[in-house]
Design an enzyme around this catalytic site. Structure first.
Site, mmCIF file in Angstrom:
data_model
loop_
_atom_site.group_PDB
_atom_site.id
_atom_site.type_symbol
_atom_site.label_atom_id
_atom_site.label_comp_id
_atom_site.label_asym_id
_atom_site.label_seq_id
_atom_site.Cartn_x
_atom_site.Cartn_y
_atom_site.Cartn_z
ATOM 1 N N THR A 118 -102.582 -76.502 -30.635
ATOM 2 C CA THR A 118 -102.125 -75.685 -29.512
ATOM 3 C C THR A 118 -102.180 -74.195 -29.840
ATOM 4 O O THR A 118 -102.027 -73.805 -31.005
ATOM 5 C CB THR A 118 -100.667 -76.067 -29.164
ATOM 6 O OG1 THR A 118 -100.112 -75.083 -28.304
ATOM 7 C CG2 THR A 118 -99.787 -76.150 -30.397
ATOM 8 N N TYR A 143 -91.757 -76.594 -31.684
ATOM 9 C CA TYR A 143 -92.983 -77.238 -31.176
ATOM 10 C C TYR A 143 -94.199 -76.689 -31.907
ATOM 11 O O TYR A 143 -94.995 -77.443 -32.490
ATOM 12 C CB TYR A 143 -93.111 -77.029 -29.656
ATOM 13 C CG TYR A 143 -94.453 -77.460 -29.125
ATOM 14 C CD1 TYR A 143 -94.805 -78.806 -29.079
ATOM 15 C CD2 TYR A 143 -95.404 -76.519 -28.690
ATOM 16 C CE1 TYR A 143 -96.054 -79.205 -28.615
ATOM 17 C CE2 TYR A 143 -96.642 -76.911 -28.225
ATOM 18 C CZ TYR A 143 -96.968 -78.254 -28.198
ATOM 19 O OH TYR A 143 -98.204 -78.644 -27.757
#
Ligand SMILES: NC(=O)c1ccc[n+]([C@@H]2O[C@H](COP(=O)([O-])OP(=O)(O)OC[C@H]3O[C@@H](n4cnc5c(N)ncnc54)[C@H](O)[C@@H]3O)[C@@H](O)[C@H]2O)c1
Length: 326
Positions: A118, A143
């Protein structure tokens, strides 16, 4: 493509689009997904094993008995604010489960691995608004850190073992399959185009823009939105690359240009013909002003040639899908 592949998270938003393209290309697919956020109806091809990644015995057995040649690893937890309040959940599901999966791949001689990374690994970026793969990595929430740890593990393992991987750093994934076959069903999604489409289709009353005083053309943050079918194709390209003997790579996956939050909302209103209410709220901590990929490497290494770099098309597919979704 006749290869046998295991797709973790293949019932989820991005995984289901990849399974659709893999199925069309003739791959032999096993989807490993516990349906915690995915939907069975989104799995258009292959066999489904409804199991948790934590169940290492089952995972081990399938990697061995099914003679899996490559793993595409999408399964994970993806809500950034939740990762701040529930960090252990994120380190378990995104880091520990990835570690165990990589370990079982080594044990079962699965040599090819594709990982959903990501743009969150870049954190706030380096201030230029552009991210090349070499830009300093500085994730600012659990995250992003949980995903970067998996990138690090993959790098170390691939140096020590006969194991190659492609980690794709997705920018802002949006839209739905251009044929309307699958789309995003993720509950409580925090994605801008999804939320605006929910407003336009009457599922939400209103939405907020967080901060209108940024140093951008209209004061709102800029992001690089990539159509989910183009992203899915990058996975097929990465698989072909690995099966040809390609070496491990970390690649940005975006279009290399962006839109402001206001531009995106205006596009959703234009495409849908619905003028839903939008409130102005304070800036959120942790929102970078601008995060745009430099995505030259993926084109050079994989020959990736995106087809849907068009904000109106991205929004139209998202909105059409949202109207169909009950
Ligand atoms: N959506 C985005 O914009 C985006 C951006 C960057 C990276 N990613 C990454 O892409 C991947 C897929 O994201 P998505 O948007 O499709 O999310 P999603 O929630 O729609 O899909 C995740 C899938 O994994 C399954 N899953 C989760 N934990 C599992 C477990 N322990 N065992 C078995 N199955 C499990 C879920 O049921 C779901 O089907 C994630 O790894 C995410 O971090 C997504």
């Amino acid at each position: 493509m006749k290869h046998k592949v295991l797709v973790t998270g293949g019932a989820g938003y991005i995984g289901s689009h990849v399974v659709n393209l893999l199925g069309k290309a003739g791959a032999d697919i096993v989807v490993y997904d516990n349906l915690s956020t995915g939907r069975k109806a989104s799995i258009l091809y292959g066999k489904h094993i409804q199991e948790n990644l934590e169940n290492l015995e089952v995972l081990d057995r399938f990697l061995r008995d099914e003679k899996i040649e490559a793993v595409l690893h999408f399964a994970g937890s993806i809500v950034v604010p939740e990762s701040v309040s529930e960090p252990i959940k994120y380190y378990n599901n995104n880091t520990v489960n990835s570690l165990n999966l990589i370990d079982l791949c080594i044990k079962n001689k699965v040599k090819n691995f594709i990982f959903s990374s990501t743009a969150a690994v870049y954190g706030m970026g380096d201030g230029t608004g552009k991210c090349v793969e070499e830009t300093e990595l500085n994730p600012i929430n659990p995250y992003g850190r949980s995903k970067l740890m998996t990138e690090n593990m993959l790098e170390d393992v691939s140096k020590a073992r006969d194991f190659n991987y492609v980690a794709l750093r997705y920018f802002n994934v949006a839209g739905a399959n251009v044929d309307g076959l699958v789309g995003q069903c993720t509950p409580n999604a925090t994605h801008l185009i999804k939320i605006a489409s929910e407003c336009a289709s009457g599922k939400r009353d209103r939405m907020s823009i967080f901060g209108t005083d940024y140093d951008t053309s209209d004061g709102t943050c800029v992001r690089d939105y990539i159509h989910v079918d183009d992203l899915a194709q990058a996975h097929l390209d990465a698989l072909a690359y690995l099966f040809k003997g390609g070496k491990s790579q970390v690649l940005n996956c975006g279009y290399g240009h962006g839109y402001t939050v206001k531009e995106v909302i205006a596009t959703v209103k234009k495409v849908s013909g619905v003028d839903f209410p939008v409130e102005i709220a304070d800036r959120r901590p942790g929102d970078a002003i601008e995060l745009i990929s430099v995505a030259k490497k993926i084109r050079a290494v994989l020959g990736w040639a995106p087809k849907y770099d068009d904000l109106e098309l991205i929004v139209r597919t998202a909105f059409e899908w949202e109207k169909k979704l009950i």
